[in-house]
Scaffold this active site. Structure first.
Site, PDB file in Angstrom:
ATOM      1  N   ASP A   1      39.239  32.016  31.789  1.00 11.28           N
ATOM      2  CA  ASP A   1      37.891  31.465  31.671  1.00 11.28           C
ATOM      3  C   ASP A   1      36.858  32.290  32.441  1.00 11.28           C
ATOM      4  O   ASP A   1      35.673  32.306  32.085  1.00 11.28           O
ATOM      5  CB  ASP A   1      37.855  30.008  32.139  1.00 11.28           C
ATOM      6  CG  ASP A   1      38.381  29.032  31.095  1.00 11.28           C
ATOM      7  OD1 ASP A   1      38.636  29.473  29.956  1.00 11.28           O
ATOM      8  OD2 ASP A   1      38.532  27.845  31.421  1.00 11.28           O
TER       9      ASP A   1
ATOM     10  N   GLU B   1      60.673  42.896  37.489  1.00  9.81           N
ATOM     11  CA  GLU B   1      60.732  43.322  38.891  1.00  9.81           C
ATOM     12  C   GLU B   1      62.047  42.974  39.580  1.00  9.81           C
ATOM     13  O   GLU B   1      62.114  42.985  40.813  1.00  9.81           O
ATOM     14  CB  GLU B   1      59.586  42.681  39.671  1.00  9.81           C
ATOM     15  CG  GLU B   1      58.202  42.963  39.131  1.00  9.81           C
ATOM     16  CD  GLU B   1      57.124  42.362  39.981  1.00  9.81           C
ATOM     17  OE1 GLU B   1      56.740  43.001  40.971  1.00  9.81           O
ATOM     18  OE2 GLU B   1      56.679  41.240  39.672  1.00  9.81           O
TER      19      GLU B   1
ATOM     20  N   ASP C   1      59.716  45.724  44.116  1.00 11.74           N
ATOM     21  CA  ASP C   1      60.547  44.522  44.127  1.00 11.74           C
ATOM     22  C   ASP C   1      61.884  44.770  43.441  1.00 11.74           C
ATOM     23  O   ASP C   1      62.902  44.168  43.815  1.00 11.74           O
ATOM     24  CB  ASP C   1      59.806  43.367  43.451  1.00 11.74           C
ATOM     25  CG  ASP C   1      58.799  42.720  44.372  1.00 11.74           C
ATOM     26  OD1 ASP C   1      59.196  42.252  45.455  1.00 11.74           O
ATOM     27  OD2 ASP C   1      57.612  42.685  44.024  1.00 11.74           O
TER      28      ASP C   1
ATOM     29  N   ARG D   1      45.883  40.749  37.782  1.00 10.85           N
ATOM     30  CA  ARG D   1      47.231  40.239  38.020  1.00 10.85           C
ATOM     31  C   ARG D   1      47.122  38.885  38.712  1.00 10.85           C
ATOM     32  O   ARG D   1      46.617  38.784  39.836  1.00 10.85           O
ATOM     33  CB  ARG D   1      48.073  41.185  38.870  1.00 10.85           C
ATOM     34  CG  ARG D   1      49.491  40.633  39.060  1.00 10.85           C
ATOM     35  CD  ARG D   1      50.467  41.647  39.579  1.00 10.85           C
ATOM     36  NE  ARG D   1      50.229  42.013  40.960  1.00 10.85           N
ATOM     37  CZ  ARG D   1      51.071  42.762  41.679  1.00 10.85           C
ATOM     38  NH1 ARG D   1      52.186  43.220  41.120  1.00 10.85           N
ATOM     39  NH2 ARG D   1      50.782  43.066  42.931  1.00 10.85           N
TER      40      ARG D   1
ATOM     41  N   HIS E   1      49.050  40.061  45.793  1.00 14.30           N
ATOM     42  CA  HIS E   1      49.222  40.619  47.139  1.00 14.30           C
ATOM     43  C   HIS E   1      47.889  40.984  47.775  1.00 14.30           C
ATOM     44  O   HIS E   1      47.827  41.915  48.581  1.00 14.30           O
ATOM     45  CB  HIS E   1      50.122  41.857  47.075  1.00 14.30           C
ATOM     46  CG  HIS E   1      51.542  41.558  46.729  1.00 14.30           C
ATOM     47  ND1 HIS E   1      52.352  40.746  47.489  1.00 14.30           N
ATOM     48  CD2 HIS E   1      52.303  41.959  45.678  1.00 14.30           C
ATOM     49  CE1 HIS E   1      53.549  40.663  46.939  1.00 14.30           C
ATOM     50  NE2 HIS E   1      53.542  41.382  45.836  1.00 14.30           N
TER      51      HIS E   1
END
Length: 266
Positions: free
Chosen positions: A89, A154, A180, A75, A50
């Site tokens: 990575d 969620e 959510d 996230r 987000h």
């Protein structure tokens, strides 16, 4: 020359004597991330779901907070194995994946974080910050030791499968997203609704039964206190942008700013 990586969030949780408190960083700013890193919280969530964060900005934030005694958590925007590979990575040792609804999805995410034969993560340690360009001795053979996978529950459907999700080998933590979850339960915007908090508690119980650490997002201090009392192992209690929004608004209100602004109210 051999380089030693920092402990992952899994190790931090295992050794903690109290719940670990964290902040979100969604501004995309390395400066703000560094300021938050020096605040005294235990962990920072660098958000790609987000927030306007891409690989370059995530890398800059990981580098900015690297000198501070906090654990960065990234996230990812989804469970896409390519994105997971790229973020790992970059040197992210702990990732959170949103919207996980079943044990099968969780198992696929575990494979995305591991090299073959256990997984499907592409090998590029000589090219990547994750292994400090092959300066971490034995990284390829023991990469999973350096990676913590947390999955987000969620939705009401995911709550029903929480026990199986939490029990998946390789899932190191479960993080509940009440916003959510509330939307999926038909009470959008009401994260503290009794039905929502009851569902969060169900996830807590399922995770504890599986022996898996469980966390939750709670920006309301009273709600956060209640979840801590209910046994949350880790918790996010605020975000850089919300702190700035509320703080600047409070200052404006305190000094009467905006009352003579012709655009006020538009």
């Amino acid at each position: 020359m051999s380089f030693q990586l920092s402990p992952t969030f899994r190790e931090q949780l295992a050794g903690a004597e109290r719940p670990l408190v964290g902040l979100w960083v969604t501004s995309g700013s390395p400066v703000v991330a560094e300021i938050c890193a020096g605040s005294g919280v235990d962990w920072l969530l660098i958000d790609m779901e987000h927030a306007a964060n891409g690989l370059e900005s995530v890398l800059a934030q990981l580098q900015a907070v690297g000198a501070y005694p906090i654990t960065p958590v990234v996230r990812v925007p989804s469970g896409d194995p390519v994105v997971i590979k790229q973020v790992l990575d970059l040197g992210a040792q702990t990732i959170i994946v949103p919207m996980v609804g079943s044990a099968a999805e969780a198992e696929a995410l575990v494979r995305a974080t591991r090299y073959a034969p256990e997984g499907i993560r592409g090998v590029g340690s000589a090219l990547a910050r994750s292994a400090r360009w092959n300066r971490v001795e034995g990284y390829l053979a023991h990469a999973q030791r350096h990676v913590t996978l947390i999955v987000q529950i969620e939705s009401a459907e995911a709550v029903e499968h929480a026990a199986e999700i939490a029990a998946v080998d390789g899932v190191d933590g479960v993080f509940v997203g009440p916003a959510d979850l509330a939307a999926s339960m038909g009470v959008i915007g009401q994260q503290a609704h009794p039905d929502v908090t009851a569902a969060v508690h169900r996830v807590f119980e399922a995770a504890r039964a599986a022996g898996t650490p469980v966390g939750v997002n709670a920006f309301d201090p009273q709600v956060a206190d209640a979840y801590l009392a209910a046994g949350a192992d880790f918790i996010a209690v605020g975000a850089d942008v919300t702190l700035l929004a509320r703080g600047s608004q409070d200052l404006a209100a305190r000094f009467g700013a905006g009352e003579s602004n012709p655009l006020a109210g538009y």
